[in-house]
Scaffold this motif. Structure first.
Motif, PDB file in Angstrom:
ATOM      1  N   LYS A   1      11.011   5.796 -22.353  1.00  0.00           N
ATOM      2  CA  LYS A   1      11.328   4.465 -21.831  1.00  0.00           C
ATOM      3  C   LYS A   1      11.521   4.540 -20.324  1.00  0.00           C
ATOM      4  N   SER A   2      11.130   3.481 -19.659  1.00  0.00           N
ATOM      5  CA  SER A   2      11.347   3.365 -18.219  1.00  0.00           C
ATOM      6  C   SER A   2      11.739   1.932 -17.897  1.00  0.00           C
ATOM      7  N   ASN A   3      12.495   1.779 -16.840  1.00  0.00           N
ATOM      8  CA  ASN A   3      12.812   0.474 -16.280  1.00  0.00           C
ATOM      9  C   ASN A   3      12.157   0.397 -14.909  1.00  0.00           C
TER      10      ASN A   3
ATOM     11  N   VAL B   1      11.963  -1.975 -11.588  1.00  0.00           N
ATOM     12  CA  VAL B   1      12.752  -3.021 -10.931  1.00  0.00           C
ATOM     13  C   VAL B   1      12.070  -3.405  -9.622  1.00  0.00           C
TER      14      VAL B   1
ATOM     15  N   PHE C   1      11.321   2.677 -10.135  1.00  0.00           N
ATOM     16  CA  PHE C   1      11.438   2.854 -11.583  1.00  0.00           C
ATOM     17  C   PHE C   1      12.288   4.073 -11.890  1.00  0.00           C
TER      18      PHE C   1
ATOM     19  N   PRO D   1      15.984   4.919 -18.376  1.00  0.00           N
ATOM     20  CA  PRO D   1      17.377   4.631 -18.767  1.00  0.00           C
ATOM     21  C   PRO D   1      17.922   5.788 -19.596  1.00  0.00           C
TER      22      PRO D   1
ATOM     23  N   GLU E   1      21.364  -3.592 -17.892  1.00  0.00           N
ATOM     24  CA  GLU E   1      20.607  -4.580 -18.659  1.00  0.00           C
ATOM     25  C   GLU E   1      21.494  -5.678 -19.221  1.00  0.00           C
TER      26      GLU E   1
ATOM     27  N   LEU F   1      13.276  -7.196 -13.765  1.00  0.00           N
ATOM     28  CA  LEU F   1      13.482  -5.965 -14.526  1.00  0.00           C
ATOM     29  C   LEU F   1      12.448  -5.944 -15.643  1.00  0.00           C
TER      30      LEU F   1
ATOM     31  N   LYS G   1      11.024  -3.654 -18.695  1.00  0.00           N
ATOM     32  CA  LYS G   1      11.285  -2.500 -19.555  1.00  0.00           C
ATOM     33  C   LYS G   1       9.963  -2.003 -20.125  1.00  0.00           C
TER      34      LYS G   1
END
Length: 142
Positions: free
Chosen positions: A93-95, A97, A111, A114, A124, A138, A140
């Motif tokens: 997983k990556s966020n 922004v 990026f 999380p 979040e 943001l 996801k």
């Protein structure tokens, strides 16, 4: 994707532009539990330590950020980032922004992954409307 009201006003006026898959900022490398933009990860030590960064989230958000001229360029970049992260880092997983001035100028894209054991760079659960002086997005990536 989560956005604040300021970003919702800017998105219809800004279409992604200016970045291709061959761009130097769209190639990533894994380094000791971090996913990093490879051109910025050249001079890292062999392993992560807490001398420079307090945790891996801080490492990623610091290394994986770009100051861009405007929101359109940032949107083009994050399209490629999302595609690359999905394709090359399956199951991670990556966020992503993006923040920018209220007029869509001076955008910053970054990026990070999380991590439940580390403080998130953007919470979040946090209300994105608390960002009063900037537009924020943001995205996801799962």
């Amino acid at each position: 994707m989560k956005i604040n009201e300021a970003m919702s006003m800017l998105l219809p006026k800004n279409k992604p532009s200016g970045v291709s898959d061959n761009h130097e900022y769209t190639h990533f490398v894994e380094w000791d539990g971090c996913i990093l933009i490879s051109c910025f990860a050249r001079d890292l030590p062999s392993r992560f330590d807490k001398k420079t960064y307090s945790d891996r989230t801080e490492c990623e958000t610091s290394i994986n950020h770009l100051h861009l001229e405007n929101l359109s360029i940032a949107l083009g970049l994050i399209e490629v980032w999302e595609k690359t992260l999905r394709r090359n880092f399956l199951g991670k997983k990556s966020n992503i922004v993006v923040t920018c001035e209220l007029d869509g100028k001076e955008a910053v894209a970054r990026f990070y992954q999380p991590r439940p054991e580390e403080v998130a760079w953007v919470n979040e659960e946090n209300d994105l409307e608390s960002y009063k002086h900037e537009a924020i997005l943001l995205l996801k990536v799962n």
